[in-house]
Design a protein around this motif. Structure first.
Motif, PDB file in Angstrom:
ATOM      1  N   HIS A 279       7.020  -3.419  -8.317  1.00  0.00           N
ATOM      2  CA  HIS A 279       6.984  -2.048  -7.828  1.00  0.00           C
ATOM      3  C   HIS A 279       5.538  -1.699  -7.498  1.00  0.00           C
ATOM      4  O   HIS A 279       4.676  -1.677  -8.360  1.00  0.00           O
ATOM      5  N   VAL A 280       5.263  -1.407  -6.250  1.00  0.00           N
ATOM      6  CA  VAL A 280       3.897  -1.111  -5.796  1.00  0.00           C
ATOM      7  C   VAL A 280       3.606   0.373  -5.972  1.00  0.00           C
ATOM      8  O   VAL A 280       4.404   1.232  -5.572  1.00  0.00           O
ATOM      9  N   GLN A 281       2.462   0.666  -6.561  1.00  0.00           N
ATOM     10  CA  GLN A 281       2.018   2.044  -6.698  1.00  0.00           C
ATOM     11  C   GLN A 281       0.591   2.173  -6.205  1.00  0.00           C
ATOM     12  O   GLN A 281      -0.242   1.295  -6.448  1.00  0.00           O
ATOM     13  N   LEU A 282       0.322   3.266  -5.526  1.00  0.00           N
ATOM     14  CA  LEU A 282      -0.996   3.540  -4.982  1.00  0.00           C
ATOM     15  C   LEU A 282      -1.434   4.917  -5.460  1.00  0.00           C
ATOM     16  O   LEU A 282      -0.682   5.891  -5.314  1.00  0.00           O
ATOM     17  N   VAL A 283      -2.635   4.996  -6.011  1.00  0.00           N
ATOM     18  CA  VAL A 283      -3.133   6.270  -6.521  1.00  0.00           C
ATOM     19  C   VAL A 283      -4.530   6.509  -5.969  1.00  0.00           C
ATOM     20  O   VAL A 283      -5.463   5.755  -6.268  1.00  0.00           O
ATOM     21  N   GLU A 284      -4.663   7.564  -5.179  1.00  0.00           N
ATOM     22  CA  GLU A 284      -5.950   7.884  -4.558  1.00  0.00           C
ATOM     23  C   GLU A 284      -6.789   8.786  -5.462  1.00  0.00           C
ATOM     24  O   GLU A 284      -6.249   9.555  -6.270  1.00  0.00           O
TER      25      GLU A 284
ATOM     26  N   ILE B 128      -4.514   0.164  -6.829  1.00  0.00           N
ATOM     27  CA  ILE B 128      -3.290  -0.505  -6.402  1.00  0.00           C
ATOM     28  C   ILE B 128      -2.682  -1.260  -7.566  1.00  0.00           C
ATOM     29  O   ILE B 128      -3.366  -2.041  -8.232  1.00  0.00           O
ATOM     30  N   SER B 129      -1.411  -1.050  -7.818  1.00  0.00           N
ATOM     31  CA  SER B 129      -0.713  -1.829  -8.829  1.00  0.00           C
ATOM     32  C   SER B 129       0.572  -2.377  -8.221  1.00  0.00           C
ATOM     33  O   SER B 129       1.144  -1.775  -7.320  1.00  0.00           O
ATOM     34  N   GLY B 130       1.007  -3.524  -8.746  1.00  0.00           N
ATOM     35  CA  GLY B 130       2.178  -4.177  -8.176  1.00  0.00           C
ATOM     36  C   GLY B 130       1.784  -5.195  -7.122  1.00  0.00           C
ATOM     37  O   GLY B 130       0.665  -5.197  -6.627  1.00  0.00           O
ATOM     38  N   PHE B 131       2.717  -6.037  -6.763  1.00  0.00           N
ATOM     39  CA  PHE B 131       2.448  -7.123  -5.829  1.00  0.00           C
ATOM     40  C   PHE B 131       2.864  -6.726  -4.418  1.00  0.00           C
ATOM     41  O   PHE B 131       4.023  -6.443  -4.146  1.00  0.00           O
ATOM     42  N   ILE B 132       1.887  -6.685  -3.516  1.00  0.00           N
ATOM     43  CA  ILE B 132       2.165  -6.330  -2.121  1.00  0.00           C
ATOM     44  C   ILE B 132       2.581  -7.562  -1.330  1.00  0.00           C
ATOM     45  O   ILE B 132       3.499  -7.530  -0.525  1.00  0.00           O
ATOM     46  N   GLY B 133       1.873  -8.646  -1.561  1.00  0.00           N
ATOM     47  CA  GLY B 133       2.116  -9.874  -0.817  1.00  0.00           C
ATOM     48  C   GLY B 133       0.810 -10.609  -0.643  1.00  0.00           C
ATOM     49  O   GLY B 133      -0.254  -9.992  -0.663  1.00  0.00           O
ATOM     50  N   ASP B 134       0.874 -11.905  -0.454  1.00  0.00           N
ATOM     51  CA  ASP B 134      -0.348 -12.695  -0.320  1.00  0.00           C
ATOM     52  C   ASP B 134      -1.112 -12.367   0.963  1.00  0.00           C
ATOM     53  O   ASP B 134      -2.318 -12.530   1.028  1.00  0.00           O
ATOM     54  N   SER B 135      -0.437 -11.900   1.965  1.00  0.00           N
ATOM     55  CA  SER B 135      -1.084 -11.548   3.239  1.00  0.00           C
ATOM     56  C   SER B 135      -1.195 -10.030   3.394  1.00  0.00           C
ATOM     57  O   SER B 135      -1.165  -9.511   4.497  1.00  0.00           O
TER      58      SER B 135
ATOM     59  N   TYR C 172       3.971   1.087   7.613  1.00  0.00           N
ATOM     60  CA  TYR C 172       3.584   0.915   6.212  1.00  0.00           C
ATOM     61  C   TYR C 172       4.722   1.294   5.290  1.00  0.00           C
ATOM     62  O   TYR C 172       5.437   2.272   5.517  1.00  0.00           O
ATOM     63  N   ASP C 173       4.859   0.511   4.213  1.00  0.00           N
ATOM     64  CA  ASP C 173       5.992   0.667   3.302  1.00  0.00           C
ATOM     65  C   ASP C 173       5.664   1.461   2.052  1.00  0.00           C
ATOM     66  O   ASP C 173       6.552   2.067   1.453  1.00  0.00           O
ATOM     67  N   TYR C 174       4.432   1.432   1.634  1.00  0.00           N
ATOM     68  CA  TYR C 174       4.047   2.052   0.367  1.00  0.00           C
ATOM     69  C   TYR C 174       2.947   3.074   0.626  1.00  0.00           C
ATOM     70  O   TYR C 174       2.014   2.825   1.382  1.00  0.00           O
TER      71      TYR C 174
END
Length: 126
Positions: free
Chosen positions: A1-6, A24-31, A114-116
């Motif tokens: 589960h990806v989380q972004l906190v500004e 940034i927490s969680g795995f977005i992807g290697d690319s 963008y997804d997250y």
């Protein structure tokens, strides 16, 4: 589960500088592809800057030479360093992520790709 906190938004005088951070927490992807967008009331979300896992960077025309985007090697902290701020830069700034930036420069700073998303941090320049 990806989380972004500004964080890092606030009020600054014209021609001043400000640094925004996105945790940034969680795995977005290697690319991974991560970026900053901004939005003012009644307007569409505008792409500001993006960076990918291959250290490619993209900037919106209005911020080139003034803003710098970078991410730490652990891919957990995205930073936007802003200088030469103008009142037109006042907006809610959002951190966003997706799995891959793609090869088309014209699509990298398109918010719908963008997804997250984070909740945003307000920047006011006076």
């Amino acid at each position: 589960h990806v989380q972004l906190v500004e964080s890092g938004g606030g009020s600054v005088q014209a021609r001043g500088s400000l640094r925004l951070a996105c945790e940034i927490s969680g795995f977005i992807g290697d690319s991974y592809c991560i970026g900053w967008f901004r939005q003012t009331p009644g307007n569409e979300r505008e792409g500001v800057a993006a960076i990918d896992a291959y250290s490619r960077r993209w900037y919106g025309d209005s911020v080139k030479g003034l803003f710098t985007i970078f991410v730490d090697t652990g891919k957990t902290n995205l930073t936007l360093r802003m200088s030469g701020l103008d009142p037109d830069d006042s907006a809610m700034y959002y951190c966003a992520a997706r799995k891959y930036c793609g090869g088309e420069t014209s699509s990298v700073l398109v918010s719908s790709r963008y997804d997250y998303w984070g909740q945003g941090t307000q920047v006011t320049v006076s």
